[in-house]
Design a protein around this motif. Structure first.
Motif, PDB file in Angstrom:
ATOM      1  N   THR A 118      14.308  18.344   9.106  1.00 38.88           N
ATOM      2  CA  THR A 118      14.638  17.304  10.084  1.00 38.88           C
ATOM      3  C   THR A 118      14.242  15.953   9.481  1.00 38.88           C
ATOM      4  O   THR A 118      13.476  15.928   8.506  1.00 38.88           O
ATOM      5  CB  THR A 118      13.836  17.494  11.393  1.00 38.88           C
ATOM      6  N   PRO A 119      14.718  14.851  10.072  1.00 41.64           N
ATOM      7  CA  PRO A 119      14.328  13.543   9.521  1.00 41.64           C
ATOM      8  C   PRO A 119      12.806  13.381   9.462  1.00 41.64           C
ATOM      9  O   PRO A 119      12.282  12.725   8.560  1.00 41.64           O
ATOM     10  CB  PRO A 119      14.945  12.548  10.509  1.00 41.64           C
ATOM     11  N   ALA A 120      12.103  14.006  10.399  1.00 41.47           N
ATOM     12  CA  ALA A 120      10.646  13.850  10.426  1.00 41.47           C
ATOM     13  C   ALA A 120       9.954  14.641   9.316  1.00 41.47           C
ATOM     14  O   ALA A 120       8.886  14.238   8.841  1.00 41.47           O
ATOM     15  CB  ALA A 120      10.111  14.284  11.787  1.00 41.47           C
ATOM     16  N   THR A 121      10.561  15.752   8.890  1.00 39.01           N
ATOM     17  CA  THR A 121       9.854  16.609   7.920  1.00 39.01           C
ATOM     18  C   THR A 121      10.374  16.485   6.481  1.00 39.01           C
ATOM     19  O   THR A 121       9.711  16.944   5.551  1.00 39.01           O
ATOM     20  CB  THR A 121       9.986  18.104   8.310  1.00 39.01           C
ATOM     21  N   ALA A 122      11.541  15.878   6.297  1.00 43.99           N
ATOM     22  CA  ALA A 122      12.172  15.896   4.964  1.00 43.99           C
ATOM     23  C   ALA A 122      11.450  15.018   3.948  1.00 43.99           C
ATOM     24  O   ALA A 122      11.135  13.859   4.213  1.00 43.99           O
ATOM     25  CB  ALA A 122      13.626  15.442   5.092  1.00 43.99           C
ATOM     26  N   GLY A 123      11.184  15.601   2.773  1.00 39.06           N
ATOM     27  CA  GLY A 123      10.637  14.836   1.647  1.00 39.06           C
ATOM     28  C   GLY A 123      11.775  14.424   0.727  1.00 39.06           C
ATOM     29  O   GLY A 123      12.944  14.707   1.020  1.00 39.06           O
ATOM     30  N   LEU A 124      11.445  13.775  -0.412  1.00 36.13           N
ATOM     31  CA  LEU A 124      12.491  13.263  -1.302  1.00 36.13           C
ATOM     32  C   LEU A 124      13.416  14.375  -1.801  1.00 36.13           C
ATOM     33  O   LEU A 124      14.638  14.244  -1.770  1.00 36.13           O
ATOM     34  CB  LEU A 124      11.864  12.515  -2.486  1.00 36.13           C
ATOM     35  N   SER A 144      29.212   3.827   3.525  1.00 37.13           N
ATOM     36  CA  SER A 144      28.843   4.727   4.615  1.00 37.13           C
ATOM     37  C   SER A 144      27.586   5.522   4.316  1.00 37.13           C
ATOM     38  O   SER A 144      27.467   6.183   3.293  1.00 37.13           O
ATOM     39  CB  SER A 144      29.992   5.700   4.873  1.00 37.13           C
ATOM     40  N   SER A 145      26.648   5.481   5.243  1.00 44.29           N
ATOM     41  CA  SER A 145      25.487   6.358   5.205  1.00 44.29           C
ATOM     42  C   SER A 145      25.872   7.646   5.914  1.00 44.29           C
ATOM     43  O   SER A 145      27.019   7.823   6.314  1.00 44.29           O
ATOM     44  CB  SER A 145      24.317   5.699   5.932  1.00 44.29           C
ATOM     45  N   GLY A 146      24.927   8.544   6.054  1.00 44.02           N
ATOM     46  CA  GLY A 146      25.168   9.745   6.848  1.00 44.02           C
ATOM     47  C   GLY A 146      25.089  11.044   6.070  1.00 44.02           C
ATOM     48  O   GLY A 146      24.947  12.111   6.660  1.00 44.02           O
ATOM     49  N   ALA A 147      25.175  10.976   4.725  1.00 44.32           N
ATOM     50  CA  ALA A 147      25.193  12.217   3.937  1.00 44.32           C
ATOM     51  C   ALA A 147      23.880  12.990   4.103  1.00 44.32           C
ATOM     52  O   ALA A 147      23.887  14.206   4.325  1.00 44.32           O
ATOM     53  CB  ALA A 147      25.439  11.890   2.471  1.00 44.32           C
ATOM     54  N   VAL A 148      22.779  12.277   4.012  1.00 42.95           N
ATOM     55  CA  VAL A 148      21.477  12.955   4.091  1.00 42.95           C
ATOM     56  C   VAL A 148      21.301  13.565   5.476  1.00 42.95           C
ATOM     57  O   VAL A 148      20.957  14.745   5.621  1.00 42.95           O
ATOM     58  CB  VAL A 148      20.336  11.960   3.772  1.00 42.95           C
ATOM     59  N   ALA A 149      21.563  12.777   6.510  1.00 44.47           N
ATOM     60  CA  ALA A 149      21.381  13.275   7.883  1.00 44.47           C
ATOM     61  C   ALA A 149      22.277  14.490   8.159  1.00 44.47           C
ATOM     62  O   ALA A 149      21.822  15.492   8.737  1.00 44.47           O
ATOM     63  CB  ALA A 149      21.682  12.150   8.873  1.00 44.47           C
ATOM     64  N   LEU A 150      23.536  14.424   7.695  1.00 47.54           N
ATOM     65  CA  LEU A 150      24.461  15.526   7.981  1.00 47.54           C
ATOM     66  C   LEU A 150      24.118  16.813   7.221  1.00 47.54           C
ATOM     67  O   LEU A 150      24.488  17.908   7.639  1.00 47.54           O
ATOM     68  CB  LEU A 150      25.900  15.118   7.623  1.00 47.54           C
ATOM     69  N   GLY A 151      23.398  16.664   6.105  1.00 45.69           N
ATOM     70  CA  GLY A 151      23.075  17.851   5.305  1.00 45.69           C
ATOM     71  C   GLY A 151      21.767  18.517   5.715  1.00 45.69           C
ATOM     72  O   GLY A 151      21.436  19.593   5.212  1.00 45.69           O
ATOM     73  N   MET A 152      21.017  17.903   6.596  1.00 47.60           N
ATOM     74  CA  MET A 152      19.677  18.415   6.903  1.00 47.60           C
ATOM     75  C   MET A 152      19.689  19.794   7.553  1.00 47.60           C
ATOM     76  O   MET A 152      18.855  20.646   7.259  1.00 47.60           O
ATOM     77  CB  MET A 152      18.921  17.420   7.777  1.00 47.60           C
ATOM     78  N   ARG A 153      20.645  20.009   8.453  1.00 49.03           N
ATOM     79  CA  ARG A 153      20.724  21.325   9.114  1.00 49.03           C
ATOM     80  C   ARG A 153      20.889  22.440   8.090  1.00 49.03           C
ATOM     81  O   ARG A 153      20.278  23.502   8.192  1.00 49.03           O
ATOM     82  CB  ARG A 153      21.930  21.355  10.068  1.00 49.03           C
ATOM     83  N   SER A 164      14.678   2.524  11.350  1.00 49.22           N
ATOM     84  CA  SER A 164      15.286   3.485  12.277  1.00 49.22           C
ATOM     85  C   SER A 164      14.938   4.917  11.879  1.00 49.22           C
ATOM     86  O   SER A 164      14.515   5.181  10.764  1.00 49.22           O
ATOM     87  CB  SER A 164      16.805   3.305  12.284  1.00 49.22           C
ATOM     88  N   THR A 165      15.125   5.863  12.813  1.00 53.10           N
ATOM     89  CA  THR A 165      14.763   7.254  12.542  1.00 53.10           C
ATOM     90  C   THR A 165      15.661   7.883  11.473  1.00 53.10           C
ATOM     91  O   THR A 165      15.195   8.565  10.580  1.00 53.10           O
ATOM     92  CB  THR A 165      14.955   8.123  13.815  1.00 53.10           C
ATOM     93  N   LEU A 166      16.975   7.642  11.571  1.00 59.52           N
ATOM     94  CA  LEU A 166      17.893   8.355  10.678  1.00 59.52           C
ATOM     95  C   LEU A 166      18.165   7.638   9.360  1.00 59.52           C
ATOM     96  O   LEU A 166      18.192   8.248   8.315  1.00 59.52           O
ATOM     97  CB  LEU A 166      19.222   8.597  11.390  1.00 59.52           C
ATOM     98  N   GLY A 167      18.375   6.373   9.389  1.00 60.08           N
ATOM     99  CA  GLY A 167      18.692   5.640   8.163  1.00 60.08           C
ATOM    100  C   GLY A 167      17.414   5.302   7.415  1.00 60.08           C
ATOM    101  O   GLY A 167      16.318   5.596   7.861  1.00 60.08           O
ATOM    102  N   THR A 168      17.578   4.688   6.256  1.00 60.25           N
ATOM    103  CA  THR A 168      16.381   4.294   5.517  1.00 60.25           C
ATOM    104  C   THR A 168      16.090   2.806   5.679  1.00 60.25           C
ATOM    105  O   THR A 168      15.017   2.358   5.360  1.00 60.25           O
ATOM    106  CB  THR A 168      16.548   4.604   4.011  1.00 60.25           C
TER     107      THR A 168
END
Ligand code: GLU
Length: 417
Positions: A98-104, A84-93, A239-243
């Protein structure tokens, strides 16, 4: 496809699950004792299905549908592993990106915040369906290092034997660019290979593979793929959210095919998202498993996520690789690239630059250079000890002529950190 015929549990009632599960599980365990082939499925679930793209929160309706379906599969006798993916996206808030601004570093921190949210969602919804779930976090080394590969495999088998559904993800918080798998498509394919799954289902936001960008007019849907190389050009979008995009899914499918596992790429936004495609009731792209799958050692050798380096060998050695007649000695090598150590797996190229084999090397790149550049000097004098100076043993080398795409040519010359 469909439910395994060997598991004919007499408990047909699906509700209440808790009452039937105990009896079913006992019958299942007894039957499993006599039946060697368990149906095992690895399911990869992408971030865009699990996470609302705008609010970056859990898509609970999707979780409900999916875990109910997984509970049905388990009840039908399947062994199920979820990547399952989703950890990075769910932790961004939480960390304000945001997905557009997040670095490593943002993503590493976001993964630390999002992982408990993700697992909590699985745990909570899984509990409603009487599903036992467990968390398994892995890194690249758990696949590439053979003892760690076996260790991870044993743990997964132990969980499956206990009727637990492992939820696997990469440990993004501690991995950096050089030592990460990077996408859960290939990670899940490695898991499918590791546990010798029969089916690998990739749930995503589209119905499957098209011959070009599906938004382009005239795009044709592809139902069945035998050779992924026919479709590489059509799969570059991310895709925008996944890698991963379709490209990593093709790599993943290719790895699974080689390991004898059928891959199904399907839209996850559907009722019974997994069982419906396993039963062939819904549109998806099927990547047919190779009819002569490699054994697990060969699969481990060839299905690499990272390669440490390469050698170029003579035309005579290429012939010997093809007929399996001898190992690679220092007199067979023309060129050495990369920074590898004893035990690493390297590319073996012919003089035209075509990859012909992969092999586990018995000397470091430094020692290999010394051995190859000084053929007139005895090995003992060069290394300080007596050695046959066999660089790659026959049993540690697999020809990749007929079944493998050289996905990671770009890793040529890459250095180890
Ligand atoms: N491991 C990442 C996460 O949990 C996802 C990687 C991928 O999208 O493939 O967010």
């Amino acid at each position: 496809l469909g439910a395994p015929t060997s598991i004919n549990c007499s408990c047909q009632t699906k509700q209440p699950r808790r009452l039937t599960r105990g009896v079913c599980a006992s019958i299942y365990r007894i039957e499993r004792f006599f039946v060697s082939k368990i149906k095992r499925v690895v399911i990869k679930i992408g971030s865009s299905l699990l996470t609302d793209e705008v609010r970056l929160t859990v898509r609970w309706a999707f979780m409900q549908r999916t875990l109910e379906d997984i509970a049905d599969l388990v009840e039908d006798g399947y062994e199920v592993i979820v990547c399952s993916s989703g950890a990075v996206a769910l932790g961004m808030r939480t960390i304000g990106v945001t997905p557009a601004t997040a670095g490593l570093r943002d993503k590493q921190a976001a993964a630390a915040c999002g992982m408990p949210l993700l697992l909590n969602a699985y745990k909570q919804v899984g509990h409603e369906h009487d599903l036992n779930i467990a968390q398994v976090l892995v890194t690249l080394g758990d696949f590439e290092d053979h003892p760690r590969f076996l260790n991870t495999k044993n743990t997964l088998h132990r969980l499956l034997a206990a009727n637990v559904v492992p939820i696997i993800n990469e440990n993004d918080t501690i991995t950096t660019e050089e030592i990460r798998v990077g996408d859960n498509d290939r990670l899940a394919a490695k898991v499918a290979q590791m546990v010798e799954a029969q089916h690998f289902v990739i749930l995503t936001g589209v119905d499957g593979l098209y011959d070009r960008n599906p938004d382009e007019p005239g795009a044709q849907f592809i139902d069945v793929v035998h050779d992924v190389s026919d479709y590489i050009a059509a799969t570059e979008e991310v895709s925008t959210l996944g890698t991963g995009g379709m490209y990593t899914k093709m790599q993943a499918a290719n790895m699974a095919q080689n390991a004898g596992c059928t891959t199904l790429i399907a839209n996850g936004n559907a009722d019974s998202p997994i069982s419906s495609v396993l039963r062939g009731e819904r549109r998806c792209t099927k990547f047919v498993a190779h009819d002569q799958p490699t054994d697990s050692w060969s699969a481990w050798l060839t299905n690499r996520l990272q390669m440490a380096g390469s050698i170029v060998v003579t035309a005579e050695m290429v012939d010997a690789i093809v007929d399996g007649s001898r190992p690679i000695s220092r007199t067979d090598v023309i060129e050495v690239s990369g920074n590898f150590v004893k035990g690493d797996v390297i590319h073996i190229y012919d003089e035209e630059g075509v990859e012909r084999a992969r092999g586990m090397v018995d000397f470091s790149s430094e020692e290999t250079e010394i051995l190859v550049r000084n053929l007139e000097i005895p090995v003992k004098q060069l290394l300080g000890y007596h050695s046959r100076a066999v660089l790659v043993e026959k049993t540690n080398m697999i020809s990749v002529d007929d079944r493998h795409i050289s996905w990671d040519q770009s890793s040529l010359g890459q250095t180890r950190n």
